[in-house]
Structures are given as C-alpha cells and as structure tokens.
Design a protein around this motif. Structure first.
Motif, mmCIF file in Angstrom:
data_model
loop_
_atom_site.group_PDB
_atom_site.id
_atom_site.type_symbol
_atom_site.label_atom_id
_atom_site.label_comp_id
_atom_site.label_asym_id
_atom_site.label_seq_id
_atom_site.Cartn_x
_atom_site.Cartn_y
_atom_site.Cartn_z
ATOM 1 N N VAL A 79 14.075 3.214 14.247
ATOM 2 C CA VAL A 79 12.764 3.029 14.860
ATOM 3 C C VAL A 79 11.734 3.574 13.873
ATOM 4 C CG1 VAL A 79 11.304 3.569 16.845
ATOM 5 C CG2 VAL A 79 13.782 3.303 17.156
ATOM 6 N N VAL A 80 10.851 2.684 13.395
ATOM 7 C CA VAL A 80 9.893 3.061 12.357
ATOM 8 C C VAL A 80 8.477 3.029 12.941
ATOM 9 C CG1 VAL A 80 8.981 2.519 10.065
ATOM 10 C CG2 VAL A 80 11.393 2.066 10.589
ATOM 11 N N GLU A 81 7.803 4.156 12.842
ATOM 12 C CA GLU A 81 6.385 4.263 13.218
ATOM 13 C C GLU A 81 5.584 4.275 11.924
ATOM 14 O OE1 GLU A 81 2.842 4.591 15.178
ATOM 15 O OE2 GLU A 81 4.791 4.086 16.003
ATOM 16 N N THR A 82 4.615 3.385 11.806
ATOM 17 C CA THR A 82 3.789 3.286 10.610
ATOM 18 C C THR A 82 2.429 3.911 10.878
ATOM 19 O OG1 THR A 82 4.870 1.212 10.031
ATOM 20 C CG2 THR A 82 2.796 1.704 8.926
ATOM 21 N N LYS A 83 1.982 4.761 9.965
ATOM 22 C CA LYS A 83 0.648 5.348 10.053
ATOM 23 C C LYS A 83 -0.073 5.119 8.740
ATOM 24 C CE LYS A 83 0.767 7.081 14.138
ATOM 25 N NZ LYS A 83 0.007 6.402 15.171
ATOM 26 N N ARG A 84 -1.300 4.684 8.837
ATOM 27 C CA ARG A 84 -2.148 4.525 7.653
ATOM 28 C C ARG A 84 -3.319 5.464 7.854
ATOM 29 N NH1 ARG A 84 -2.514 0.655 3.617
ATOM 30 N NH2 ARG A 84 -4.522 0.633 2.551
ATOM 31 N N VAL A 145 9.039 7.976 10.278
ATOM 32 C CA VAL A 145 7.593 7.771 10.250
ATOM 33 C C VAL A 145 7.225 7.475 8.808
ATOM 34 C CG1 VAL A 145 5.334 8.825 10.619
ATOM 35 C CG2 VAL A 145 7.194 9.298 12.218
ATOM 36 N N VAL A 146 6.537 6.363 8.603
ATOM 37 C CA VAL A 146 6.140 5.946 7.262
ATOM 38 C C VAL A 146 4.624 6.045 7.166
ATOM 39 C CG1 VAL A 146 6.124 4.052 5.596
ATOM 40 C CG2 VAL A 146 8.106 4.385 7.089
ATOM 41 N N MET A 147 4.154 6.801 6.186
ATOM 42 C CA MET A 147 2.724 6.939 5.924
ATOM 43 C C MET A 147 2.373 5.992 4.782
ATOM 44 S SD MET A 147 1.550 9.273 7.953
ATOM 45 C CE MET A 147 1.731 10.882 8.661
ATOM 46 N N THR A 148 1.442 5.059 5.047
ATOM 47 C CA THR A 148 1.083 4.087 4.017
ATOM 48 C C THR A 148 -0.312 4.318 3.445
ATOM 49 O OG1 THR A 148 0.169 2.524 5.600
ATOM 50 C CG2 THR A 148 2.523 2.328 5.096
ATOM 51 N N GLY A 149 -1.084 5.195 4.028
ATOM 52 C CA GLY A 149 -2.446 5.410 3.562
ATOM 53 C C GLY A 149 -2.476 6.382 2.397
ATOM 54 N N VAL A 150 -3.639 6.961 2.193
ATOM 55 C CA VAL A 150 -3.830 7.887 1.078
ATOM 56 C C VAL A 150 -3.905 9.330 1.560
ATOM 57 C CG1 VAL A 150 -4.947 6.174 -0.388
ATOM 58 C CG2 VAL A 150 -6.327 7.532 1.178
ATOM 59 N N ALA A 151 -3.432 9.587 2.750
ATOM 60 C CA ALA A 151 -3.506 10.932 3.308
ATOM 61 C C ALA A 151 -2.647 11.896 2.508
ATOM 62 C CB ALA A 151 -3.066 10.941 4.767
#
Length: 155
Positions: A79-84, A145-151
């Motif tokens: 189960v993958v939650e994506t956050k940008r 949890v995958v972070m795709t933004g620049v955080a």
C-alpha cells in the motif's frame, strides 16, 4: 461616468477574495498531488507488477479510505501513499501530526500541521487487510510512503 481604456494586450487584474484564494490554493495543491501520484504510478507500471491506483475502499460503516497505489508482490500487498510536499517536514513516526515549515517564514508564524502520512497509510493498510482477509487471512500488507516533492524531512 468616465471610462478608461486598457492598453491592448494588457489584462485587467483584480484581487481575489479570501474564499477565492482558498479555492485556488486547494486546486494548486490537488494538481501538485496528482503530479506526484502520476510519477509514482509510472514507476510502478515499469515494474510490471499487478497494481490498482486511486482505489476507494470502505472503512467501517460510514467512511472510506482512498488508496493511492495498491501493488501485488510476492511478499504480499504493498500500500503506497504518495505525498508531494515542500518546505521542511518535522515529525516523529509516533506523532499523529507533523509540522511543515517554509523557508523565510517568520519565527512566530503559526505552525502548519499535516496529518502524519505514516498514520494515514496505517489506516489505509487496515482497510486493505479488512477487504482481503476473508480471501487470504495470512496475507502480508506492507506500508510505504513515497515523498515526491522537494520537502526536507527532518531527522
């Protein structure tokens, strides 16, 4: 009444109301979030693993869980939650809420609180397990949890 003409090629600008600003801000966040989910979807599709995207599952009698990506692997369901996100993200894996801080903000600016993506995905994992446990009770449901933004994620 006196009318003034605008110069050709110039647009008239008016300040938007607080309500309009809030809607535009939410729309921008939605568009950026979709961009991040599309990036993760493309990576998952390259793996050739069976996957579902943007899946709605029941959670209890009156709630639902929106799953960004559900991938079937040999090790179980992923189960993958994506956050940008952007800015600096501060939080602990046991916290319900994390803080988001942007560069250049005044020291006394009120903190932005975001619901912990780890907690959010734990709820999603529970919904997935609830949906499949009658079919295969011993299936493993893994959370990512995958972070795709620049955080910047604070240690």
């Amino acid at each position: 009444m006196r009318l003034r003409r605008r110069a050709p090629g110039t647009a008239s600008r008016r300040r938007c109301s607080d309500a309009e600003h809030a809607v535009l801000k939410a729309l921008r966040a939605e568009m950026l979030g979709r961009r991040g989910e599309d990036e993760v979807r493309a990576a998952i599709e390259q793996s050739n693993l069976p996957a579902l995207h943007d899946l709605m599952l029941p959670r209890g009698a009156s709630h639902t869980a929106q799953i960004d990506h559900l991938v079937a692997t040999r090790a179980g369901l992923l189960v993958v939650e994506t956050k940008r996100l952007s800015g600096r993200i501060v939080g602990h894996n046991q916290d319900d809420h994390w803080r988001q801080v942007f560069a250049g903000e005044p020291e006394d600016a009120p903190p932005r609180r975001i619901y912990s993506p780890l907690r959010q995905n734990a709820v999603h994992c529970a919904a997935v397990y609830e949906a499949v446990r009658d079919i295969e009770a011993d299936i493993f449901v893994h959370s990512r949890v995958v972070m795709t933004g620049v955080a910047e994620i604070a240690p």
